[in-house]
Scaffold this active site. Sequence first.
Site, PDB file in Angstrom:
ATOM      1  N   LEU A 154       0.795  -1.247   0.125  1.00 40.33           N
ATOM      2  CA  LEU A 154       0.055   0.082  -0.167  1.00 40.33           C
ATOM      3  C   LEU A 154       0.887   1.412   0.026  1.00 40.33           C
ATOM      4  CD1 LEU A 154      -2.681   1.328   0.269  1.00 40.33           C
ATOM      5  CD2 LEU A 154      -2.328   1.022   2.809  1.00 40.33           C
ATOM      6  N   LYS A 169      10.621   2.566   5.446  1.00 39.38           N
ATOM      7  CA  LYS A 169       9.795   2.122   4.515  1.00 39.38           C
ATOM      8  C   LYS A 169       9.572   0.713   4.685  1.00 39.38           C
ATOM      9  CE  LYS A 169       9.680   5.814   1.189  1.00 39.38           C
ATOM     10  NZ  LYS A 169      10.129   6.536  -0.259  1.00 39.38           N
ATOM     11  N   SER A 201       0.018  -5.337   3.244  1.00 42.58           N
ATOM     12  CA  SER A 201       0.884  -4.273   3.703  1.00 42.58           C
ATOM     13  C   SER A 201       1.093  -4.553   5.120  1.00 42.58           C
ATOM     14  CB  SER A 201      -0.124  -3.231   3.696  1.00 42.58           C
ATOM     15  OG  SER A 201       0.290  -1.913   4.692  1.00 42.58           O
ATOM     16  N   GLU A 212       5.989  -3.532  -4.896  1.00 35.82           N
ATOM     17  CA  GLU A 212       6.486  -3.408  -3.777  1.00 35.82           C
ATOM     18  C   GLU A 212       7.311  -2.129  -4.035  1.00 35.82           C
ATOM     19  OE1 GLU A 212       7.105  -3.083  -0.546  1.00 35.82           O
ATOM     20  OE2 GLU A 212       6.075  -4.770   0.248  1.00 35.82           O
ATOM     21  N   ASP A 213       7.568  -1.370  -2.814  1.00 36.10           N
ATOM     22  CA  ASP A 213       8.592  -0.236  -3.022  1.00 36.10           C
ATOM     23  C   ASP A 213       9.584  -0.285  -2.020  1.00 36.10           C
ATOM     24  OD1 ASP A 213       6.689   0.370  -0.894  1.00 36.10           O
ATOM     25  OD2 ASP A 213       7.691   2.417  -0.681  1.00 36.10           O
TER      26      ASP A 213
HETATM   27  C1  BG6 Z   1       4.621   0.232   5.881  1.00 33.77           C
HETATM   28  C2  BG6 Z   1       5.141   1.502   6.019  1.00 33.77           C
HETATM   29  O1  BG6 Z   1       3.729   0.087   4.990  1.00 33.77           O
HETATM   30  O2  BG6 Z   1       3.698   0.245   7.251  1.00 33.77           O
HETATM   31  C3  BG6 Z   1       5.989   1.602   7.230  1.00 33.77           C
HETATM   32  O3  BG6 Z   1       6.119   1.467   4.970  1.00 33.77           O
HETATM   33  C4  BG6 Z   1       5.301   1.729   8.474  1.00 33.77           C
HETATM   34  O4  BG6 Z   1       6.774   2.985   7.342  1.00 33.77           O
HETATM   35  C5  BG6 Z   1       4.256   0.517   8.502  1.00 33.77           C
HETATM   36  O5  BG6 Z   1       6.061   1.546   9.643  1.00 33.77           O
HETATM   37  C6  BG6 Z   1       3.417   0.324   9.610  1.00 33.77           C
HETATM   38  O6  BG6 Z   1       2.364   1.245   9.506  1.00 33.77           O
HETATM   39  P1  BG6 Z   1       1.419   1.626  10.549  1.00 33.77           P
HETATM   40  O7  BG6 Z   1       0.300   2.223   9.879  1.00 33.77           O
HETATM   41  O8  BG6 Z   1       0.695   0.079  11.262  1.00 33.77           O
HETATM   42  O9  BG6 Z   1       1.848   2.448  11.788  1.00 33.77           O
HETATM   43 MG    MG Z   2       5.464   0.383   1.014  1.00 30.67          MG
END
Ligand code: BG6
Ligand code: MG
Length: 219
Positions: free
Chosen positions: A9, A44, A113, A168-169
């Site tokens: 995502l 990331k 994600s 994926e990035d």
């Molecule tokens: C990933 C991001 O998709 O989700 C990360 O690239 C992030 O940077 C991780 O830490 C967790 O996200 P969240 O929304 O659960 O805090």
């Molecule tokens: Mg990503």
Amino acid sequence: MIKACIFDLDGVIVDTAKYHYIAWRKLANDLGFDFTEQDNEKLKGISRMDSLDLILSWGKVEKSTAEKEALATKKNEEYRSYILKMDESEILPGVLPLLEDLKNKGIRLAIGSASKNAPVIIQQLGLSHFFSTIIDGTKVEKSKPDPEVFLKAAVELDVSPSTAIVFEDAEAGVEAALRGGFHTVGIGDPSVLKAAHFIIPGFAQHNFPAILQGLGITA
Ligand code: BG6
Ligand code: MG
């Protein structure tokens, strides 16, 4: 024959890194240190708690488990104040026509994600109807580069990894997809994502036929 596509995502469908950065930076500043947008790149694809551990190590700050839980919760509240204002205008270029094309072709779609906020982000963007399943950070035990998140998505979509593409990035995400046996497309910097089977800067210039061609798959 490709039967499914699984999308990361953050950084693939929407650029949330800027909001993560604002919220994490506020937390760091409150603790008396700062970090750069370049440092933020290292966050990331990694989970919320792993991100916090990394940031605290940059500031040489030590916290108990309970304190870390409280800090992560506070950061997430700040982050959610931004994502709850998002709308479809923040969908990255080329994503919507690609999803529409895939849906018309009968290709099954999922989100894979690390984010526990993935469902609310997809809802804010008005994309919920495209995805049969969202495997998010609440549904996995092991973070990327473990392939669990993508393998769970494949099970839910009832496809084998060899018939699915992962987008994926993040470096850890590319590794997860490769370890899971998926066709793997990296979105972003080729020097970071070099392990992927095919790398593109984004979807603006690459539609589904171009992606299949890049992967060496004949439709
Ligand atoms: C990933 C991001 O998709 O989700 C990360 O690239 C992030 O940077 C991780 O830490 C967790 O996200 P969240 O929304 O659960 O805090
Ligand atoms: Mg990503």
